[in-house]
Design a protein around this motif. Sequence first.
Motif, PDB file in Angstrom:
ATOM      1  N   MET A 277       7.252 -11.638   4.309  1.00 39.43           N
ATOM      2  CA  MET A 277       7.795 -10.721   5.081  1.00 39.43           C
ATOM      3  C   MET A 277       7.357  -9.268   4.725  1.00 39.43           C
ATOM      4  O   MET A 277       7.260  -8.887   3.679  1.00 39.43           O
ATOM      5  N   SER A 278       7.386  -8.701   5.882  1.00 37.74           N
ATOM      6  CA  SER A 278       6.630  -7.257   5.863  1.00 37.74           C
ATOM      7  C   SER A 278       7.664  -6.041   5.908  1.00 37.74           C
ATOM      8  O   SER A 278       8.601  -6.288   6.653  1.00 37.74           O
ATOM      9  N   HIS A 279       7.147  -4.878   5.541  1.00 39.56           N
ATOM     10  CA  HIS A 279       8.067  -3.767   5.774  1.00 39.56           C
ATOM     11  C   HIS A 279       6.866  -2.295   5.871  1.00 39.56           C
ATOM     12  O   HIS A 279       5.826  -2.415   5.501  1.00 39.56           O
TER      13      HIS A 279
ATOM     14  N   TRP B 206       0.912  -1.158   0.035  1.00 32.52           N
ATOM     15  CA  TRP B 206      -0.127  -0.072   0.121  1.00 32.52           C
ATOM     16  C   TRP B 206       0.910   1.182  -0.034  1.00 32.52           C
ATOM     17  O   TRP B 206       1.861   1.448   0.643  1.00 32.52           O
ATOM     18  N   PHE B 207       0.408   2.220  -0.668  1.00 34.34           N
ATOM     19  CA  PHE B 207       0.798   3.654  -0.705  1.00 34.34           C
ATOM     20  C   PHE B 207      -0.265   4.300  -0.311  1.00 34.34           C
ATOM     21  O   PHE B 207      -1.546   4.118  -0.161  1.00 34.34           O
TER      22      PHE B 207
ATOM     23  N   VAL C 297       3.464   2.974   2.238  1.00 29.35           N
ATOM     24  CA  VAL C 297       2.947   2.896   3.544  1.00 29.35           C
ATOM     25  C   VAL C 297       3.425   1.480   4.153  1.00 29.35           C
ATOM     26  O   VAL C 297       3.774   1.152   5.376  1.00 29.35           O
ATOM     27  N   ALA C 298       3.059   0.434   3.659  1.00 23.52           N
ATOM     28  CA  ALA C 298       3.683  -0.972   4.007  1.00 23.52           C
ATOM     29  C   ALA C 298       3.558  -1.761   2.624  1.00 23.52           C
ATOM     30  O   ALA C 298       2.998  -1.795   1.838  1.00 23.52           O
ATOM     31  N   SER C 299       4.453  -3.113   2.817  1.00 23.81           N
ATOM     32  CA  SER C 299       4.453  -4.065   1.917  1.00 23.81           C
ATOM     33  C   SER C 299       4.653  -5.321   2.305  1.00 23.81           C
ATOM     34  O   SER C 299       5.059  -5.669   3.605  1.00 23.81           O
ATOM     35  N   ILE C 300       4.356  -6.461   1.933  1.00 22.18           N
ATOM     36  CA  ILE C 300       4.412  -7.686   2.220  1.00 22.18           C
ATOM     37  C   ILE C 300       4.717  -8.863   1.078  1.00 22.18           C
ATOM     38  O   ILE C 300       4.374  -8.602  -0.077  1.00 22.18           O
TER      39      ILE C 300
END
Length: 120
Positions: free
Chosen positions: A56-58, A36-37, A48-51
């Motif tokens: 593995m998430s960021h 997500w952005f 915002v976040a990624s997987i």
Amino acid sequence: QVQLVESGGGLVQAGESLTLSCAASGRTFSGYAMGWFRQAPGKEREFVASITWSGMSHYANSVKGRFTISRDNAKNTVYLRLNSLKPEDTAVYYCAASRYSDYLSSSDYWGQGTQVTVSS
């Protein structure tokens, strides 16, 4: 035709929660990172976040500890749980998918966006 369709946005009060969903279709997303952005009025779009496919998430520092990203590979769907929402989280949230970048810096596909508005 590849599509990313977001849902779950809305108007909430500060401190409340929302869950966004992004359903992907049109191809297999095996090996793709998804996430997500968001873009607030008058501001640039921000990560915002990624997987990753393996889970593995960021997260951006601004949402770490409040937002949680997850995915269901069987359903080609990624979720974003937004907790403890703040007025500054108000933005259009976009789903994205990238074959080569865990942080979605070069995303191959984008959704149309879903509005999240947080009132104080």
